[in-house]
Design a protein around this motif. Structure first.
Motif, mmCIF file in Angstrom:
data_model
loop_
_atom_site.group_PDB
_atom_site.id
_atom_site.type_symbol
_atom_site.label_atom_id
_atom_site.label_comp_id
_atom_site.label_asym_id
_atom_site.label_seq_id
_atom_site.Cartn_x
_atom_site.Cartn_y
_atom_site.Cartn_z
ATOM 1 N N PHE A 143 37.804 51.152 60.829
ATOM 2 C CA PHE A 143 38.352 49.973 61.506
ATOM 3 C C PHE A 143 37.888 48.690 60.829
ATOM 4 C CE2 PHE A 143 37.950 46.577 64.618
ATOM 5 C CZ PHE A 143 39.274 46.449 64.997
ATOM 6 N N LEU A 144 36.606 48.612 60.496
ATOM 7 C CA LEU A 144 36.099 47.409 59.824
ATOM 8 C C LEU A 144 36.714 47.232 58.448
ATOM 9 C CD1 LEU A 144 32.345 47.533 60.826
ATOM 10 C CD2 LEU A 144 34.114 46.007 61.704
ATOM 11 N N ALA A 145 36.962 48.327 57.733
ATOM 12 C CA ALA A 145 37.608 48.232 56.424
ATOM 13 C C ALA A 145 39.045 47.732 56.566
ATOM 14 C CB ALA A 145 37.587 49.581 55.725
ATOM 15 N N PHE A 146 39.782 48.281 57.559
ATOM 16 C CA PHE A 146 41.147 47.817 57.779
ATOM 17 C C PHE A 146 41.179 46.344 58.172
ATOM 18 C CE2 PHE A 146 42.822 52.250 58.487
ATOM 19 C CZ PHE A 146 43.751 52.186 57.468
ATOM 20 N N SER A 147 40.291 45.924 59.064
ATOM 21 C CA SER A 147 40.316 44.531 59.504
ATOM 22 C C SER A 147 39.882 43.577 58.392
ATOM 23 C CB SER A 147 39.452 44.335 60.748
ATOM 24 O OG SER A 147 38.120 44.639 60.463
ATOM 25 N N SER A 148 38.912 43.974 57.563
ATOM 26 C CA SER A 148 38.514 43.084 56.464
ATOM 27 C C SER A 148 39.601 43.008 55.392
ATOM 28 C CB SER A 148 37.191 43.537 55.858
ATOM 29 O OG SER A 148 37.339 44.787 55.236
ATOM 30 N N LEU A 149 40.298 44.133 55.134
ATOM 31 C CA LEU A 149 41.413 44.096 54.195
ATOM 32 C C LEU A 149 42.534 43.200 54.725
ATOM 33 C CD1 LEU A 149 42.758 45.124 51.584
ATOM 34 C CD2 LEU A 149 43.698 46.990 52.958
ATOM 35 N N HIS A 150 42.800 43.317 56.019
ATOM 36 C CA HIS A 150 43.835 42.467 56.620
ATOM 37 C C HIS A 150 43.419 40.998 56.555
ATOM 38 C CE1 HIS A 150 47.006 41.177 59.282
ATOM 39 N NE2 HIS A 150 46.107 40.578 60.047
ATOM 40 N N TRP A 151 42.173 40.676 56.840
ATOM 41 C CA TRP A 151 41.706 39.288 56.793
ATOM 42 C C TRP A 151 41.803 38.745 55.357
ATOM 43 C CZ3 TRP A 151 37.387 37.284 54.220
ATOM 44 C CH2 TRP A 151 37.094 35.964 54.522
ATOM 45 N N TRP A 152 41.385 39.540 54.362
ATOM 46 C CA TRP A 152 41.458 39.090 52.975
ATOM 47 C C TRP A 152 42.913 38.884 52.558
ATOM 48 C CZ3 TRP A 152 43.746 41.418 48.724
ATOM 49 C CH2 TRP A 152 43.499 40.792 47.514
ATOM 50 N N TRP A 153 43.788 39.806 52.941
ATOM 51 C CA TRP A 153 45.195 39.727 52.560
ATOM 52 C C TRP A 153 45.845 38.484 53.158
ATOM 53 C CZ3 TRP A 153 47.539 43.423 49.440
ATOM 54 C CH2 TRP A 153 48.910 43.245 49.235
ATOM 55 N N GLY A 181 51.164 32.878 53.661
ATOM 56 C CA GLY A 181 52.456 32.290 53.969
ATOM 57 C C GLY A 181 53.661 33.074 53.488
ATOM 58 N N SER A 182 53.475 34.107 52.724
ATOM 59 C CA SER A 182 54.575 34.822 52.115
ATOM 60 C C SER A 182 55.072 35.951 53.013
ATOM 61 C CB SER A 182 54.124 35.404 50.774
ATOM 62 O OG SER A 182 55.121 36.221 50.238
ATOM 63 N N LYS A 183 56.362 35.925 53.336
ATOM 64 C CA LYS A 183 56.958 36.982 54.159
ATOM 65 C C LYS A 183 57.026 38.300 53.381
ATOM 66 C CE LYS A 183 58.196 34.300 57.570
ATOM 67 N NZ LYS A 183 57.129 33.913 58.427
ATOM 68 N N PHE A 184 57.305 38.228 52.101
ATOM 69 C CA PHE A 184 57.388 39.428 51.271
ATOM 70 C C PHE A 184 56.031 40.116 51.188
ATOM 71 C CE2 PHE A 184 57.124 41.461 47.049
ATOM 72 C CZ PHE A 184 58.072 42.460 47.251
ATOM 73 N N MET A 185 54.964 39.346 50.977
ATOM 74 C CA MET A 185 53.639 39.935 50.873
ATOM 75 C C MET A 185 53.156 40.464 52.227
ATOM 76 S SD MET A 185 53.056 40.059 47.787
ATOM 77 C CE MET A 185 51.355 40.445 47.530
ATOM 78 N N THR A 186 53.621 39.872 53.326
ATOM 79 C CA THR A 186 53.313 40.422 54.648
ATOM 80 C C THR A 186 53.979 41.777 54.813
ATOM 81 O OG1 THR A 186 53.130 38.191 55.556
ATOM 82 C CG2 THR A 186 53.450 39.983 57.119
ATOM 83 N N LEU A 187 55.211 41.913 54.338
ATOM 84 C CA LEU A 187 55.895 43.207 54.367
ATOM 85 C C LEU A 187 55.162 44.232 53.507
ATOM 86 C CD1 LEU A 187 58.387 44.879 55.207
ATOM 87 C CD2 LEU A 187 59.473 44.048 53.117
ATOM 88 N N ILE A 188 54.725 43.821 52.330
ATOM 89 C CA ILE A 188 53.951 44.701 51.460
ATOM 90 C C ILE A 188 52.643 45.104 52.148
ATOM 91 C CG2 ILE A 188 52.717 44.839 49.257
ATOM 92 C CD1 ILE A 188 55.722 44.963 48.948
ATOM 93 N N SER A 189 52.021 44.170 52.867
ATOM 94 C CA SER A 189 50.794 44.461 53.593
ATOM 95 C C SER A 189 51.031 45.525 54.660
ATOM 96 C CB SER A 189 50.255 43.181 54.232
ATOM 97 O OG SER A 189 49.299 43.457 55.204
ATOM 98 N N TRP A 190 52.119 45.398 55.409
ATOM 99 C CA TRP A 190 52.446 46.392 56.438
ATOM 100 C C TRP A 190 52.698 47.761 55.814
ATOM 101 C CZ3 TRP A 190 51.918 46.387 61.512
ATOM 102 C CH2 TRP A 190 51.745 45.170 62.158
ATOM 103 N N ILE A 191 53.415 47.787 54.721
ATOM 104 C CA ILE A 191 53.682 49.058 54.046
ATOM 105 C C ILE A 191 52.386 49.662 53.515
ATOM 106 C CG2 ILE A 191 54.809 50.081 52.021
ATOM 107 C CD1 ILE A 191 57.106 48.072 52.507
ATOM 108 N N LEU A 192 51.509 48.846 52.956
ATOM 109 C CA LEU A 192 50.226 49.324 52.445
ATOM 110 C C LEU A 192 49.357 49.873 53.571
ATOM 111 C CD1 LEU A 192 48.328 49.503 49.951
ATOM 112 C CD2 LEU A 192 47.464 47.270 50.642
#
Length: 101
Positions: free
Chosen positions: A50-60, A66-77
């Motif tokens: 959980f901490l790894a997922f939340s820190s990756l999400h915070w860093w991303w 601000g990028s919608k495309f990179m948010t989509l890539i984040s969800w897919i990742l």
């Protein structure tokens, strides 16, 4: 007269303690271990994942906020990492299954 500290470390320690307690409760409730080995496995994996997922999400979000495309890539990742973790857990089930319900 004593100076008033501007930064109180006890507030941050209390927040971290409550977060750790919550992660322990979630790990035990979600895995329902039957033995002490199962409890050790649950407490050594679930909170750190959980901490790894939340820190990756915070860093991303800080890097590509601000990028919608990179948010989509984040969800897919995140989805693909979650599916990989679930697949690994299913593959390990015959070896660690006796410790959990």
């Amino acid at each position: 007269m004593r100076p008033i500290p501007l930064r109180n470390p006890w507030i941050e320690r209390r927040r971290k303690f409550l977060m750790a307690l919550g992660l322990i409760i979630i790990a035990v409730a979600s895995t329902r271990p039957k033995s002490l080995t199962g409890l050790a496995i649950a407490l050594s994996t679930i909170p750190f994942l959980f901490l790894a997922f939340s820190s990756l999400h915070w860093w991303w979000q800080r890097k590509f906020g601000g990028s919608k495309f990179m948010t989509l890539i984040s969800w897919i990742l995140m989805l693909s990492i979650g599916l990989i973790v679930l697949t690994i857990v299913e593959m390990l089930s015959p070896y660690i299954g006796q410790h959990f319900n």
